[in-house]
Structure formats: C-alpha cells, structure tokens
Design an enzyme around this catalytic site. Structure first.
Site, short mmCIF file in Angstrom:
data_model
loop_
_atom_site.label_atom_id
_atom_site.label_comp_id
_atom_site.label_asym_id
_atom_site.label_seq_id
_atom_site.Cartn_x
_atom_site.Cartn_y
_atom_site.Cartn_z
N ARG A 23 -8.15 -20.64 10.94
CA ARG A 23 -8.95 -19.60 10.30
C ARG A 23 -8.12 -18.34 10.00
O ARG A 23 -8.64 -17.22 10.06
CB ARG A 23 -10.16 -19.21 11.17
N ARG A 27 -12.24 -13.37 8.38
CA ARG A 27 -12.85 -12.04 8.51
C ARG A 27 -12.11 -11.04 9.38
O ARG A 27 -12.42 -9.86 9.37
CB ARG A 27 -14.30 -12.20 9.01
N ARG A 36 -14.93 -9.99 0.35
CA ARG A 36 -16.25 -10.59 0.65
C ARG A 36 -17.41 -9.68 0.24
O ARG A 36 -18.53 -10.14 0.10
CB ARG A 36 -16.33 -10.93 2.14
N ASP A 72 -13.87 -25.17 2.97
CA ASP A 72 -14.65 -25.45 4.17
C ASP A 72 -14.71 -26.95 4.38
O ASP A 72 -14.51 -27.72 3.43
CB ASP A 72 -16.06 -24.87 4.06
N TYR A 147 -23.43 -31.80 10.99
CA TYR A 147 -24.14 -30.84 10.13
C TYR A 147 -25.18 -31.54 9.27
O TYR A 147 -26.27 -31.01 9.03
CB TYR A 147 -23.15 -30.07 9.25
O1 CP3 Z 1 -8.44 -21.99 8.59
C1 CP3 Z 1 -8.50 -21.39 7.51
O2 CP3 Z 1 -8.11 -20.20 7.34
C2 CP3 Z 1 -9.00 -22.14 6.28
C3 CP3 Z 1 -10.38 -22.04 6.00
C4 CP3 Z 1 -11.47 -22.75 6.80
C5 CP3 Z 1 -12.82 -22.30 6.78
N1 CP3 Z 1 -13.59 -23.20 7.44
C6 CP3 Z 1 -13.27 -21.09 6.09
C7 CP3 Z 1 -14.57 -20.49 6.50
C8 CP3 Z 1 -11.43 -23.90 7.56
C9 CP3 Z 1 -10.25 -24.76 7.95
C10 CP3 Z 1 -12.78 -24.18 7.96
C11 CP3 Z 1 -13.16 -25.37 8.74
C12 CP3 Z 1 -14.51 -25.42 9.33
N2 CP3 Z 1 -15.69 -25.03 8.80
C13 CP3 Z 1 -14.77 -26.03 10.58
C14 CP3 Z 1 -13.73 -26.65 11.47
C15 CP3 Z 1 -13.02 -25.63 12.27
C16 CP3 Z 1 -13.83 -24.98 13.34
O3 CP3 Z 1 -13.99 -23.76 13.28
O4 CP3 Z 1 -14.30 -25.68 14.25
C17 CP3 Z 1 -16.16 -25.93 10.82
C18 CP3 Z 1 -16.89 -26.41 12.03
C19 CP3 Z 1 -16.73 -25.30 9.68
C20 CP3 Z 1 -18.16 -25.00 9.44
C21 CP3 Z 1 -18.37 -23.55 9.27
N3 CP3 Z 1 -18.11 -22.86 8.10
C22 CP3 Z 1 -18.87 -22.61 10.20
C23 CP3 Z 1 -19.28 -22.95 11.62
C24 CP3 Z 1 -18.88 -21.36 9.57
C25 CP3 Z 1 -19.46 -20.07 10.13
C26 CP3 Z 1 -18.74 -19.55 11.28
C27 CP3 Z 1 -17.66 -18.60 10.88
O5 CP3 Z 1 -16.54 -18.74 11.33
O6 CP3 Z 1 -18.00 -17.66 10.15
C28 CP3 Z 1 -18.38 -21.54 8.26
C29 CP3 Z 1 -18.18 -20.50 7.23
C30 CP3 Z 1 -16.73 -20.19 6.98
N4 CP3 Z 1 -15.77 -21.12 6.71
C31 CP3 Z 1 -16.14 -18.90 6.96
C32 CP3 Z 1 -14.78 -19.09 6.64
C33 CP3 Z 1 -13.73 -18.02 6.45
C34 CP3 Z 1 -16.86 -17.58 7.16
C35 CP3 Z 1 -17.40 -17.19 5.84
C36 CP3 Z 1 -17.67 -15.72 5.69
O7 CP3 Z 1 -18.77 -15.28 6.07
O8 CP3 Z 1 -16.79 -15.03 5.13
#
Ligand code: CP3
Length: 337
Positions: A23, A27, A36, A72, A147
C-alpha cells in the site's frame, strides 16, 4: 542494470536487501490525499493516466526498489459482470450465495479484463528506471470469494464460512472461475511489463487446515502452477494465517510473504530454497522513527540477507508519519556500505 528485487527473488547475492511497502501508494501520502479530494478511489484506479500518477507517487518521494501498480484486488471482477463500490473497502451490489449467482457470472473477455490496469502498467514501466522493478498483483481466489460471498469486509466472514460448509460444490465452481480469470489477468500484467506478481491472500486464515486443503488449496495451486509455466516470478502473501504457514510453504512460489505474526528467521530456515518477504508490523511505524529504526534493525539482524525482501507485514496505515518511512529506508540502505 539488474533489478535488486528480481535478484532477491532468485536468491542471488545483492549489495543490500530490496525494499518496497505494501500500500505504498495510498493515504499516508499527503499528495495522494490531495488528489483524492478531486477523484474517488474508483475514478483514480479506473483511469490509466491517473493510476500511473499514483503508482509513481511513492517512487518520486522515496528510493524504493519496486513500484506496485495502483489498482485493487477487485479491479478485474467487472469482467465477470460483478458490480461493486468502495466504502472504504469493497462493497458488492449483489453478493453471490447460490447457484443462480454463480450461473449469472459472465464469461470474461480477456481484452476487457481491467484494461485500465494493463495500460497503467505500460505507462508506469515507461517512466521507471531499469533498476526499479514493477510489480503487478491479484487477489487469491479465496480472498476474492470472501468479498463476493460476504458482500463486504466483515470481521471473521461468517457468511462465507457458512457457505463453504453448506455449499462446497458451489464454492468450488466460484473458486474455479476466479482462478481462471486471475490466470488470464496476471499473464496480461506480465506481458504489459510487470516483472513479478504478488498474490494477495489477505483472508487466508479463515478456515481450518483440513478445510483449506480440501476446498482452497487445489485452486491456489493451479493459479501458481499456471504462473510458473508462464515464467512469471511469484510472491505468495498470506495474512493472519499462522496455522497455515507450513501448508503455504509447500505451494509453488519463488517468494513466501508473511505478516508480523510469523517468525521470519524460522520460516527462512524451513524454506531454504525460497525467498521470504516481510514483515515489520505496520503499527510500529505509528510509534515514530526511533521505534521503526529499532524494529527494522532487529529484522535485518535476525533474517539473513540472501533472498530477503524487506516489507511490512501488511499494508502501511493511513496515519503513518512520513519520517517513519524515511527511517525504514535509511536502515535498509545502511547495509550497502
Ligand atoms: O499496494 C499498493 O500501493 C497498490 C494498491 C493496492 C490497493 N489495494 C489500493 C487501495 C493494493 C495492492 C490493494 C490490494 C487490496 N485491496 C487487498 C489486499 C491487500 C490487503 O490490504 O490485505 C485487499 C484486501 C483489498 C480490498 C480493499 N480495497 C480494502 C479492504 C480497502 C479499504 C481499506 C483501505 O485500506 O482503505 C480498499 C480500498 C483501497 N484499495 C484503497 C487503496 C489505496 C483506499 C482507497 C481510498 O479511500 O483512497
């Protein structure tokens, strides 16, 4: 110029260990929060030029050894006709819980499987130096199914676990479709310039070992074997599943990546032929630069450098101070001298 990350994946000796952060585009970066304000997460990740900008954001600020494409795990699912949004995690419009839900999944068109992610990889690769690796990724079939069946991230996923127990054949069908889609998707990512692929199994640990072996393992193995046949370097990440680490260590992958609950030196001794990735607790970075430095130093002391990719044990938290990230990088780079 050779890429440090790929050398470590192959367990070759390196001048220092490679580092990237799960990640890393997100944020905790003020510039991400700023962007954002104007665009939703779906809009950012759905547009190749914007996704390239976010992919490169952490690379412009920090000397990290790999970029990971901004997308994602849900990004390829519209190819099956699945409708979802983010709040902040994925929320599926019509959760899949019966035979009809599975029958209604569309046959995916490979050309229409997250074309924006494929394009974002090409655009990002063009701007990265040769020495920096570009990572693609996908969700593990089980984590995606979590999911799709539960509908959203819910503590311990009870609906999913009930579904696995009461409808094992339907779960098998669903995991089969997701595995096929992921295989097509990661091959397209590799062709678009991804040097390696991380498979995220964030909800790996929900079932017992016996149920995992019976219901999940054959699909995950098919995905990883297919990637191996396509010569795609594989990083297998499992989260919150200490009871399954030995089983995951038997899967075909060049790298096994774990969270902070797993003792990395022990894992490294158990899997001498594999590289390992991890595994600082992301919460430690909230404790500031000194706590981060101490934890990183301990990790480097305890884990041998050969075949070790430094990372956190899970995604970096939104409230992480930038100074903690800088402290982590400093400790990793000190090894070079
Ligand atoms: O790693 C990186 O920088 C690349 C981007 C990336 C995102 N999601 C961007 C994202 C990656 C590799 C993911 C994978 C992802 N997404 C996983 C596996 C990794 C993990 O954390 O276990 C999972 C379970 C998801 C599902 C998901 N998407 C969740 C649980 C969330 C909300 C929680 C959070 O961290 O905000 C998202 C949204 C998401 N995916 C955001 C980002 C940057 C947040 C979006 C925002 O509000 O800006």
């Amino acid at each position: 110029m050779s890429k440090l990350l790929l050398q470590s994946i192959r367990r070759e000796p390196t001048p220092r260990r490679p580092l990237w952060i799960m990640r890393q585009a997100g944020r905790y970066l003020p510039e991400y929060r700023e962007l954002r304000k104007a665009h939703s997460f779906k809009a950012l990740s759905g547009n190749a030029e914007l996704a390239r900008e976010v992919t490169l954001m952490p690379m412009r600020r920090f000397p990290l050894d790999a970029a990971i494409v901004f997308a994602d795990i849900m990004s390829p699912l519209p190819a099956l006709g699945v409708d979802f949004d983010f709040d902040p995690g994925p929320v599926v419009a019509n959760p899949i819980r019966d035979a009809r839900g599975i029958a209604e999944l569309q046959d995916p068109d490979p050309e229409k499987t997250a074309p924006e992610v494929i394009q974002a990889l090409k655009l990002s690769r063009a701007e990265l130096p040769d020495s920096t690796a570009l990572l693609g990724f996908c969700g593990a079939p089980w984590t995606l199914a979590a999911y799709l069946v539960e509908g959203r991230g819910v503590r311990e996923f009870p609906t999913l676990r009930a579904f696995a127990a009461s409808e094992p054949d339907l779960l098998n069908d669903l995991l089969g479709k997701l595995t096929s889609l992921m295989l097509t998707y990661v091959k397209a990512q590799h062709a678009a310039g991804a040097d390696a692929i991380q498979v995220f199994d964030s909800w790996a640990g929900l079932l017992s070992l016996t149920d995992w072996q019976q219901l999940i393992e054959p699909h995950l193995r098919r995905l990883l074997e297919g990637m191996g046949e396509a010569d795609i370097p594989r990083i297998m990440f499992l989260q919150n599943a200490p009871h399954l680490v030995d089983a995951y260590a038997q899967l075909p992958a060049e790298v096994i990546a774990v969270d902070w609950r797993v003792d990395l030196p022990t894992l490294q001794r158990q899997c001498p032929e594999r590289a390992v990735q991890g595994n600082i607790d992301p919460a430690i970075l909230l404790g500031g630069a000194a706590a981060t430095r101490a934890s990183a130093r301990r990790l480097l002391d305890d884990v041998s450098a050969r075949g070790h990719i430094v990372n956190l044990g899970h995604g970096i938290l939104p409230s992480t101070p930038i100074e903690s990230v800088e402290a982590l990088i400093e400790i990793v780079h000190e090894e070079q001298q």
